[in-house]
Design an enzyme around this catalytic site. Structure first.
Site, PDB file in Angstrom:
ATOM      1  N   ALA A 128     -16.992   4.727 -34.721  1.00  0.00           N
ATOM      2  CA  ALA A 128     -18.212   4.001 -35.116  1.00  0.00           C
ATOM      3  C   ALA A 128     -18.153   3.602 -36.591  1.00  0.00           C
ATOM      4  O   ALA A 128     -18.558   2.502 -36.968  1.00  0.00           O
ATOM      5  CB  ALA A 128     -19.435   4.881 -34.865  1.00  0.00           C
TER       6      ALA A 128
ATOM      7  N   ARG B 196      -8.751  23.737 -42.692  1.00  0.00           N
ATOM      8  CA  ARG B 196      -9.663  24.508 -43.548  1.00  0.00           C
ATOM      9  C   ARG B 196      -8.891  24.681 -44.860  1.00  0.00           C
ATOM     10  O   ARG B 196      -7.946  25.455 -44.927  1.00  0.00           O
ATOM     11  CB  ARG B 196      -9.971  25.858 -42.914  1.00  0.00           C
ATOM     12  CG  ARG B 196     -10.675  25.764 -41.550  1.00  0.00           C
ATOM     13  CD  ARG B 196     -11.129  27.110 -41.089  1.00  0.00           C
ATOM     14  NE  ARG B 196     -11.536  27.128 -39.697  1.00  0.00           N
ATOM     15  CZ  ARG B 196     -12.723  26.762 -39.233  1.00  0.00           C
ATOM     16  NH1 ARG B 196     -13.633  26.311 -40.069  1.00  0.00           N
ATOM     17  NH2 ARG B 196     -13.001  26.832 -37.947  1.00  0.00           N
TER      18      ARG B 196
ATOM     19  N   GLY C 269     -18.731  24.547 -44.516  1.00  0.00           N
ATOM     20  CA  GLY C 269     -17.731  24.574 -45.588  1.00  0.00           C
ATOM     21  C   GLY C 269     -17.356  23.170 -46.029  1.00  0.00           C
ATOM     22  O   GLY C 269     -17.220  22.892 -47.236  1.00  0.00           O
ATOM     23  N   SER C 270     -17.222  22.264 -45.073  1.00  0.00           N
ATOM     24  CA  SER C 270     -16.812  20.888 -45.385  1.00  0.00           C
ATOM     25  C   SER C 270     -17.899  20.166 -46.175  1.00  0.00           C
ATOM     26  O   SER C 270     -17.618  19.417 -47.121  1.00  0.00           O
ATOM     27  CB  SER C 270     -16.542  20.112 -44.086  1.00  0.00           C
ATOM     28  OG  SER C 270     -15.742  20.888 -43.236  1.00  0.00           O
TER      29      SER C 270
ATOM     30  N   ILE D  71     -19.397  22.772 -33.477  1.00  0.00           N
ATOM     31  CA  ILE D  71     -19.989  23.192 -32.201  1.00  0.00           C
ATOM     32  C   ILE D  71     -21.024  24.299 -32.400  1.00  0.00           C
ATOM     33  O   ILE D  71     -21.842  24.539 -31.526  1.00  0.00           O
ATOM     34  CB  ILE D  71     -18.913  23.661 -31.187  1.00  0.00           C
ATOM     35  CG1 ILE D  71     -18.156  24.880 -31.720  1.00  0.00           C
ATOM     36  CG2 ILE D  71     -17.979  22.531 -30.819  1.00  0.00           C
ATOM     37  CD1 ILE D  71     -17.374  25.603 -30.632  1.00  0.00           C
ATOM     38  N   ASP D  72     -20.984  24.979 -33.553  1.00  0.00           N
ATOM     39  CA  ASP D  72     -21.860  26.147 -33.754  1.00  0.00           C
ATOM     40  C   ASP D  72     -23.348  25.802 -33.902  1.00  0.00           C
ATOM     41  O   ASP D  72     -24.201  26.659 -33.737  1.00  0.00           O
ATOM     42  CB  ASP D  72     -21.423  26.927 -35.001  1.00  0.00           C
ATOM     43  CG  ASP D  72     -20.080  27.612 -34.805  1.00  0.00           C
ATOM     44  OD1 ASP D  72     -19.528  27.520 -33.693  1.00  0.00           O
ATOM     45  OD2 ASP D  72     -19.575  28.231 -35.759  1.00  0.00           O
TER      46      ASP D  72
ATOM     47  N   ARG E  78     -19.893  41.686  -9.074  1.00  0.00           N
ATOM     48  CA  ARG E  78     -19.461  42.209 -10.373  1.00  0.00           C
ATOM     49  C   ARG E  78     -20.388  41.771 -11.512  1.00  0.00           C
ATOM     50  O   ARG E  78     -21.071  40.751 -11.412  1.00  0.00           O
ATOM     51  CB  ARG E  78     -18.063  41.697 -10.698  1.00  0.00           C
ATOM     52  CG  ARG E  78     -16.977  42.494 -10.029  1.00  0.00           C
ATOM     53  CD  ARG E  78     -15.639  41.895 -10.353  1.00  0.00           C
ATOM     54  NE  ARG E  78     -14.583  42.680  -9.749  1.00  0.00           N
ATOM     55  CZ  ARG E  78     -13.380  42.214  -9.429  1.00  0.00           C
ATOM     56  NH1 ARG E  78     -13.101  40.947  -9.650  1.00  0.00           N
ATOM     57  NH2 ARG E  78     -12.480  42.990  -8.898  1.00  0.00           N
TER      58      ARG E  78
ATOM     59  N   ALA F 220     -28.499  33.317 -17.348  1.00  0.00           N
ATOM     60  CA  ALA F 220     -27.792  34.596 -17.550  1.00  0.00           C
ATOM     61  C   ALA F 220     -28.831  35.711 -17.534  1.00  0.00           C
ATOM     62  O   ALA F 220     -30.035  35.465 -17.660  1.00  0.00           O
ATOM     63  CB  ALA F 220     -27.078  34.568 -18.894  1.00  0.00           C
TER      64      ALA F 220
ATOM     65  N   GLU G  35     -19.734  35.290 -30.309  1.00  0.00           N
ATOM     66  CA  GLU G  35     -18.573  35.785 -31.068  1.00  0.00           C
ATOM     67  C   GLU G  35     -19.007  36.594 -32.301  1.00  0.00           C
ATOM     68  O   GLU G  35     -18.338  37.557 -32.690  1.00  0.00           O
ATOM     69  CB  GLU G  35     -17.779  34.550 -31.507  1.00  0.00           C
ATOM     70  CG  GLU G  35     -16.584  34.786 -32.361  1.00  0.00           C
ATOM     71  CD  GLU G  35     -16.106  33.487 -33.023  1.00  0.00           C
ATOM     72  OE1 GLU G  35     -16.742  32.432 -32.841  1.00  0.00           O
ATOM     73  OE2 GLU G  35     -15.100  33.540 -33.732  1.00  0.00           O
TER      74      GLU G  35
HETATM   75  O1  F6P Z   1     -15.863  25.574 -35.922  1.00  0.00           O
HETATM   76  C1  F6P Z   1     -16.601  26.704 -35.764  1.00  0.00           C
HETATM   77  C2  F6P Z   1     -15.781  27.721 -35.030  1.00  0.00           C
HETATM   78  O2  F6P Z   1     -15.420  27.216 -33.777  1.00  0.00           O
HETATM   79  C3  F6P Z   1     -16.483  29.063 -34.907  1.00  0.00           C
HETATM   80  O3  F6P Z   1     -17.345  29.139 -33.807  1.00  0.00           O
HETATM   81  C4  F6P Z   1     -15.321  29.993 -34.807  1.00  0.00           C
HETATM   82  O4  F6P Z   1     -15.678  31.262 -35.257  1.00  0.00           O
HETATM   83  C5  F6P Z   1     -14.313  29.363 -35.707  1.00  0.00           C
HETATM   84  O5  F6P Z   1     -14.594  27.994 -35.743  1.00  0.00           O
HETATM   85  C6  F6P Z   1     -12.883  29.577 -35.287  1.00  0.00           C
HETATM   86  O6  F6P Z   1     -12.061  28.997 -36.253  1.00  0.00           O
HETATM   87  P1  F6P Z   1     -10.503  28.792 -36.112  1.00  0.00           P
HETATM   88  O7  F6P Z   1     -10.273  27.741 -35.067  1.00  0.00           O
HETATM   89  O8  F6P Z   1     -10.079  28.369 -37.457  1.00  0.00           O
HETATM   90  O9  F6P Z   1      -9.954  30.110 -35.662  1.00  0.00           O
END
Ligand code: F6P
Length: 361
Positions: A22, A82, A114-115, A137-138, A173, A197, A237
């Site tokens: 885009a 990163r 971070g970016s 995605i978070d 299960r 869930a 996670e």
């Molecule tokens: O981009 C976010 C994320 O997917 C988090 O959910 C996850 O903890 C992290 O990145 C994993 O990072 P990498 O792919 O660098 O291991």
């Protein structure tokens, strides 16, 4: 502006390519060339670029055919990283020199916390115009209801949980499914509602290992007492106890009253980050990418385009669902989302609290 750059940084997310497409299309329509920076900020410091548009013999600017095609794919065609080097002033000074060397008059950064932090510091130090697009995605970025990739990730989780439910019911299960989300439990919460869930475990609840085991044991006991054949817990996670440990401790805790209980652990991991973007991610990417270029060309800098239902508060753009926020505000709100003080996080938690009694029924 005649020449701008775009980069994708941090964890990739479905929709990044659609945003890049885009951006290239809108810029081309305005006669502006777009360079793709390869491997995020690493590529910016090294001057590692590729043309995403080309200038035709009649002087008009057109979009590279690969860019056009990649818009429908997951990942990011210009690569991501990163970067530790970019956290240092020296690295950022290097990037600034590369921008000048390649005649880049503005930069669009697609990425997460971070970016966008890097973008904010870079534009302040270099004086070069930078506009951000939220991609992670978070869904842990402030000033936007959704970031690129969230919808696709949720669809992937829902599909995986449906598959798991089939085999869980066949064997009667219990399952613990772990989804990504290091600092933010949004994916776990949102998917748990969608797949019905039985319980959700997220970092923000602040539960100890002992509590997690007790809660999980109770959810499983109650589920079986109700005659359920599938008992599903979604764990983010960010909950520090690894999935397999949690399952083992819970089986041990239930040994006395349910010696034959079978609990399985599935960590979805990076499966959730890949895949072609959903309709919603493509649509949002298109509209945010469009607004990012329009804003940059209008002179905006140190800002991010956010996806929000039409409400007042931000500076309106030509798209009623896209608003422009200062990166400073975005980063403050992002920190609050992550540390739990944001009203957004509080609302999500309160909703989850209400839902928890209902989910288990
Ligand atoms: O981009 C976010 C994320 O997917 C988090 O959910 C996850 O903890 C992290 O990145 C994993 O990072 P990498 O792919 O660098 O291991």
């Amino acid at each position: 502006m005649k020449r701008i750059a775009v980069l994708t940084s941090g964890g990739d997310s479905p929709g990044m390519n659609a945003a890049v497409r885009a951006i290239a299309k809108l810029a081309a329509s305005k006669g502006v060339q777009v360079m793709g920076v390869l491997e995020g900020y690493e590529g910016l410091m090294d001057g590692n670029l590729r043309e995403l548009t080309k200038t035709l013999s009649d002087g008009t600017v057109s979009v590279d055919v690969e860019v056009d095609a990649a818009g429908n794919q997951g990942g990011t065609m210009i690569g991501s990283a990163r970067s530790l080097r970019f956290r240092e002033a020296e690295g950022r000074a290097q990037a600034s020199l590369q921008m000048a060397k390649h005649g880049l008059e503005g930069l669009i950064v697609i990425g997460g916390n971070g970016s966008l932090t890097g973008a904010h510091i870079f534009t302040r130090e270099s004086g070069l115009p930078v506009v951000g697009v939220p991609g992670s995605i978070d869904n842990d970025i402030g000033c936007t209801a959704l970031a690129l990739g969230v919808d696709t990730a949720l669809n992937t989780i829902v599909q995986a949980c449906d598959h798991i439910a089939d085999t869980a019911r066949a064997h009667r299960r219990a399952f613990v499914v772990e989804v990504m989300g290091r600092d933010c439990g949004y994916l776990a919460m949102a998917s748990a509602i969608a797949v019905a869930a039985d319980a959700v475990l997220i970092r923000e609840q602040g539960k100890s290992e002992e509590q997690l085991v007790t809660d999980l044991s109770n959810v499983i006991r109650n589920g079986y007492a109700r005659g359920k054949r599938r008992i599903l817990t979604i764990k983010a996670e960010g909950v520090q106890v690894p999935c397999t440990r949690l399952v083992r401790l819970t089986e041990e805790a239930m040994r006395a009253d349910m010696p034959n209980v079978e609990i399985r652990a599935t960590v979805l991991g990076h499966v959730v980050r890949g895949g072609n973007p959903s309709y919603q991610d493509r649509a949002i990417a298109g509209r945010l990418g469009f607004a990012a270029v329009a804003s940059l060309l209008r002179g905006s800098s140190d800002t991010m385009v956010g996806w929000l239902p039409p409400v007042s508060g931000g500076t309106p753009t030509e798209d009623s669902s896209v608003q422009l926020f200062g990166l400073e505000q975005v980063l403050v709100e992002t920190a609050a989302v992550i540390d739990g003080t944001s009203p957004v996080t509080q609302r999500r938690l309160a909703l989850m609290q209400k839902a928890s009694g209902v989910l288990a029924l």
